[in-house]
Design a protein around this motif. Structure first.
Motif, PDB file in Angstrom:
ATOM      1  N   GLY A 117      42.146  78.338  21.585  1.00 37.95           N
ATOM      2  CA  GLY A 117      43.282  77.863  20.817  1.00 37.95           C
ATOM      3  C   GLY A 117      44.336  77.145  21.626  1.00 37.95           C
ATOM      4  N   ARG A 118      44.184  77.087  22.947  1.00 33.37           N
ATOM      5  CA  ARG A 118      45.149  76.389  23.805  1.00 33.37           C
ATOM      6  C   ARG A 118      44.482  75.177  24.422  1.00 33.37           C
ATOM      7  NH1 ARG A 118      48.651  80.270  27.562  1.00 33.37           N
ATOM      8  NH2 ARG A 118      50.003  78.483  27.468  1.00 33.37           N
ATOM      9  N   LEU A 119      45.297  74.216  24.818  1.00 31.33           N
ATOM     10  CA  LEU A 119      44.788  73.025  25.475  1.00 31.33           C
ATOM     11  C   LEU A 119      44.062  73.424  26.747  1.00 31.33           C
ATOM     12  CD1 LEU A 119      44.887  69.924  25.240  1.00 31.33           C
ATOM     13  CD2 LEU A 119      46.917  69.990  26.681  1.00 31.33           C
ATOM     14  N   ALA A 120      42.827  72.962  26.888  1.00 34.50           N
ATOM     15  CA  ALA A 120      42.043  73.317  28.070  1.00 34.50           C
ATOM     16  C   ALA A 120      42.659  72.672  29.303  1.00 34.50           C
ATOM     17  CB  ALA A 120      40.599  72.860  27.905  1.00 34.50           C
ATOM     18  N   GLY A 121      42.626  73.370  30.380  1.00 31.97           N
ATOM     19  CA  GLY A 121      43.137  72.826  31.633  1.00 31.97           C
ATOM     20  C   GLY A 121      43.475  73.948  32.581  1.00 31.97           C
TER      21      GLY A 121
END
Length: 133
Positions: A117-121
Motif C-alpha cells: 500500500g506504500r510507494l515502493a522504494g
C-alpha cells in the motif's frame, strides 16, 4: 469505467521519514490489478525536499507548477519547470525539492510500483538543505 472526481480524495502530509519540510500528497489514482501503476500529485513548499531514495522500477515525474530541483546522487542539481518530464532510472539514489521561494508541484503517473500500500522504494538519509540550492 470509474471516474474519480477532483477533491474527492483527502490530501496527506508527506511522512517525516520521507521528507524534510512541508509536502502535500494528493492521490490521483490507485493501482488496479493487474496494473502496478498508481499516481499522485506532490506539492513542495519552500525549503521542502525528499530524503535520498531509490525506486525499484524507476520513476517518472511531470512538473505541473512552480520551479523544482532534482538530483541523482553524485550528479548536478537540475532545475525543472512546468511541462518538464523527469525520468529516474531504477535503483538510482535520487532527491528532489525546492529552494527558498515559490512552490513546486509534480505528478507521479505510476511506474514506481507499490509495496504493502506504500510507494515502493528504499528511503534513506535526509538531504542537507545546501544540496538542492
Amino acid at each position: 469505467m470509474e471516474i474519480t472526481r477532483v477533491g474527492s480524495q483527502p490530501s496527506n502530509k508527506g511522512p517525516a521519514d520521507w521528507f524534510t519540510g512541508t509536502v502535500r500528497i494528493d492521490p490521483l489514482f490507485q493501482a488496479k490489478a493487474p496494473a502496478r501503476a498508481a499516481g499522485a500529485s506532490v506539492t513542495f513548499e519552500p525549503g521542502a525536499r525528499t530524503a535520498w531514495h531509490t525506486h525499484p522500477l524507476g520513476q517518472t515525474l511531470i512538473v505541473t507548477a512552480g520551479c523544482g530541483r532534482v538530483q541523482r546522487e553524485g550528479g548536478p542539481v537540475e532545475e525543472v519547470h512546468p511541462g518538464d518530464v523527469v525520468w529516474f532510472p531504477p535503483e538510482r539514489s535520487i532527491a528532489r525539492g525546492l529552494a527558498d521561494h515559490g512552490h513546486d508541484t509534480h505528478r507521479h503517473p505510476g511506474g514506481a510500483g507499490r509495496q504493502g500500500g506504500r510507494l515502493a522504494g528504499h528511503w534513506r538519509r535526509a538531504v542537507p538543505e545546501i544540496i538542492l540550492r
